[in-house]
Scaffold this motif. Structure first.
Motif, mmCIF file in Angstrom:
data_model
loop_
_atom_site.group_PDB
_atom_site.id
_atom_site.type_symbol
_atom_site.label_atom_id
_atom_site.label_comp_id
_atom_site.label_asym_id
_atom_site.label_seq_id
_atom_site.Cartn_x
_atom_site.Cartn_y
_atom_site.Cartn_z
ATOM 1 N N HIS A 1 20.069 -21.436 13.940
ATOM 2 C CA HIS A 1 18.927 -22.359 13.992
ATOM 3 C C HIS A 1 19.192 -23.600 14.832
ATOM 4 O O HIS A 1 18.297 -24.397 15.062
ATOM 5 C CB HIS A 1 18.433 -22.706 12.573
ATOM 6 C CG HIS A 1 19.322 -23.632 11.807
ATOM 7 N ND1 HIS A 1 20.410 -23.195 11.081
ATOM 8 C CD2 HIS A 1 19.288 -24.989 11.635
ATOM 9 C CE1 HIS A 1 20.996 -24.229 10.492
ATOM 10 N NE2 HIS A 1 20.334 -25.339 10.826
ATOM 11 N N THR B 1 17.131 -35.977 3.055
ATOM 12 C CA THR B 1 16.437 -34.745 3.453
ATOM 13 C C THR B 1 15.543 -34.204 2.341
ATOM 14 O O THR B 1 15.153 -33.047 2.379
ATOM 15 C CB THR B 1 17.448 -33.648 3.867
ATOM 16 O OG1 THR B 1 18.269 -33.381 2.747
ATOM 17 C CG2 THR B 1 18.250 -34.038 5.062
ATOM 18 N N HIS C 1 12.750 -31.692 2.836
ATOM 19 C CA HIS C 1 12.873 -31.202 4.225
ATOM 20 C C HIS C 1 12.764 -29.671 4.299
ATOM 21 O O HIS C 1 12.000 -29.137 5.109
ATOM 22 C CB HIS C 1 14.210 -31.683 4.805
ATOM 23 C CG HIS C 1 14.567 -31.074 6.118
ATOM 24 N ND1 HIS C 1 13.858 -31.364 7.270
ATOM 25 C CD2 HIS C 1 15.542 -30.194 6.476
ATOM 26 C CE1 HIS C 1 14.397 -30.678 8.282
ATOM 27 N NE2 HIS C 1 15.410 -29.957 7.820
ATOM 28 N N CYS C 2 13.520 -28.978 3.439
ATOM 29 C CA CYS C 2 13.535 -27.508 3.503
ATOM 30 C C CYS C 2 12.145 -26.935 3.251
ATOM 31 O O CYS C 2 11.711 -26.003 3.936
ATOM 32 C CB CYS C 2 14.520 -26.940 2.486
ATOM 33 S SG CYS C 2 16.196 -27.457 2.816
ATOM 34 N N VAL D 1 10.041 -27.535 6.332
ATOM 35 C CA VAL D 1 10.428 -26.620 7.422
ATOM 36 C C VAL D 1 9.851 -25.231 7.137
ATOM 37 O O VAL D 1 9.368 -24.532 8.031
ATOM 38 C CB VAL D 1 11.969 -26.555 7.567
ATOM 39 C CG1 VAL D 1 12.380 -25.476 8.565
ATOM 40 C CG2 VAL D 1 12.512 -27.903 8.006
ATOM 41 N N ASP E 1 12.344 -27.506 12.167
ATOM 42 C CA ASP E 1 13.440 -28.362 11.705
ATOM 43 C C ASP E 1 13.457 -29.661 12.513
ATOM 44 O O ASP E 1 13.520 -30.766 11.957
ATOM 45 C CB ASP E 1 14.765 -27.588 11.882
ATOM 46 C CG ASP E 1 15.959 -28.348 11.343
ATOM 47 O OD1 ASP E 1 15.767 -29.201 10.457
ATOM 48 O OD2 ASP E 1 17.094 -28.093 11.825
ATOM 49 N N HIS F 1 17.995 -22.750 5.600
ATOM 50 C CA HIS F 1 18.662 -22.882 6.902
ATOM 51 C C HIS F 1 19.857 -23.834 6.867
ATOM 52 O O HIS F 1 20.843 -23.630 7.564
ATOM 53 C CB HIS F 1 17.656 -23.288 8.005
ATOM 54 C CG HIS F 1 17.171 -24.691 7.897
ATOM 55 N ND1 HIS F 1 16.194 -25.077 7.008
ATOM 56 C CD2 HIS F 1 17.523 -25.825 8.566
ATOM 57 C CE1 HIS F 1 15.969 -26.381 7.149
ATOM 58 N NE2 HIS F 1 16.770 -26.854 8.087
ATOM 59 N N ASP F 2 19.794 -24.865 6.021
ATOM 60 C CA ASP F 2 20.893 -25.840 5.987
ATOM 61 C C ASP F 2 21.820 -25.674 4.778
ATOM 62 O O ASP F 2 22.553 -26.598 4.441
ATOM 63 C CB ASP F 2 20.305 -27.257 5.982
ATOM 64 C CG ASP F 2 20.095 -27.766 7.396
ATOM 65 O OD1 ASP F 2 20.667 -27.171 8.338
ATOM 66 O OD2 ASP F 2 19.354 -28.759 7.566
#
Ligand SMILES: [Fe+2]
Length: 355
Positions: A274, A186, A189-190, A193, A303, A221-222
């Protein structure tokens, strides 16, 4: 050298009055100037070479009467008291001039002792006016300096707040990186997003403060994945039901982690929800439609798109076109249809080409 004597301006067309008043007042220690009409008195005052502490004003005069001169004097020189001079027959008018701002009136013939006393009283009154004026001026200056201080302080606070926001964003980025460190698939990834979410929000005309909140939330979010075993996060293959249930705890764990920090409180509904689906079949709360926080619905689209276009342990990345098809396919079931439309119509997916 400037005279320290109190000054009186006598305004009367009667030469005898001018003379007796001048002699009497000078004897009593005043500096005196004479004007024959109201107009002449005004010229002297405007000329600025004689600044009286008190003005004597006859009611009946040629050219400009005392009655005509009084309102002009009151307006232009409000701090100089005016004593009206009147004949016995004009008593009613004299009383009326006091209503119009004259300090007092004297009836002719005036006794010198009475004249001097009235002038002294008028000058004492003028001092209180001047003192009041000085205090008011001081007050105004104080008020201005206060306003300036408040302005400065507000600016300082604003700058401190901006700095705090930058620091917070740095902290959030570091937190987001800790999730990515645990799950190498990931990486970035953040951040992606965050960028997609912000672009959707800009197209929705959402206010600036909410967009900032969205950016923090998207980055975090994660964050709850910190509490999920790596064996589950990085499993090469599909998850068992038990493993899936554990994985699905990450929004709640994320909410619990951030719940301890006051600054992150507004992000909590986005973190928690989310993974909700627009039709109510998501997790953890099975919320549907607009009951899901708007920012959570935005993050859900961003996401999903980024997850589909990234390689994961269990599958290769989908092409952009395929991922867009998938978003369109789940429009209304998984995603808020309006947000999917915005994402596709504005080609928001293209902003990732640089990442
Ligand atoms: Fe997630």
């Amino acid at each position: 050298m400037k005279s320290s004597k109190n000054k009186v301006l006598i305004t009367d067309d009667d030469k005898a009055v001018q003379k007796t008043f001048s002699i009497g007042l000078e004897k009593a220690g005043f500096e005196v100037k004479v004007a024959g009409t109201g107009k002449e008195a005004l010229d002297i005052l405007r000329g600025n070479y004689f600044a009286p502490d008190c003005i004597m004003l006859d009611i009946r005069m040629p050219e400009m009467t005392g009655l005509e001169a009084l309102p002009i004097l009151r307006e232009k020189f409000p701090l100089i008291p005016v004593i009206m001079l009147t004949a016995l027959t004009d008593l009613e008018i004299a009383v009326d001039t006091m209503r119009k701002g004259a300090f007092d009136y004297l009836t002719k013939p005036v006794r010198m002792i009475e004249l001097v006393e009235t002038i002294k009283k008028a000058i004492r009154y003028r001092w209180t006016l001047l003192e009041n004026e000085r205090l008011m001026q001081e007050n105004r200056e104080y008020q201005r300096s206060l306003e300036k201080k408040v302005e400065e302080r507000t600016r300082e606070l604003f700058l401190a707040y901006e700095k705090l926001k930058t620091t917070n964003l740095e902290t959030v980025k570091v937190l987001a990186e800790t999730i990515e460190a645990k799950d190498p698939y990931t990486r970035g990834h953040c951040q992606r997003v965050r960028l997609i979410s912000r672009e959707i929000a800009v197209n929705l005309d959402i206010e600036k403060e909410k967009i900032e909140l969205l950016e923090y939330s998207a980055l975090l979010h994660d964050i709850g994945k910190i509490g999920i075993p790596e064996a589950i996060l990085n499993k090469d293959g599909s998850l068992s039901e038990e493993e899936r249930n554990i994985f699905r705890m990450h929004p709640v764990i994320g909410e619990r982690i951030l719940n301890n920090v006051e600054f992150f409180k507004p992000c909590l509904p986005v973190i928690r929800n989310h993974h909700e689906w627009f039709n109510g079949s998501g997790y953890p709360d099975q919320l549907e439609g607009e009951k899901i926080h708007l920012l959570a619905r935005i993050v859900a689209v961003a996401d999903a798109f980024d997850a589909m276009t990234s390689t994961r342990p269990y599958r290769m990345a989908l092409s952009k076109e395929k991922a867009i098809d998938e978003l369109a396919r789940y429009r209304e079931t998984q995603f808020d249809p309006q947000l999917v439309d915005i994402f596709i119509e504005n080609e928001i997916y293209s902003i990732l080409s640089e990442y």
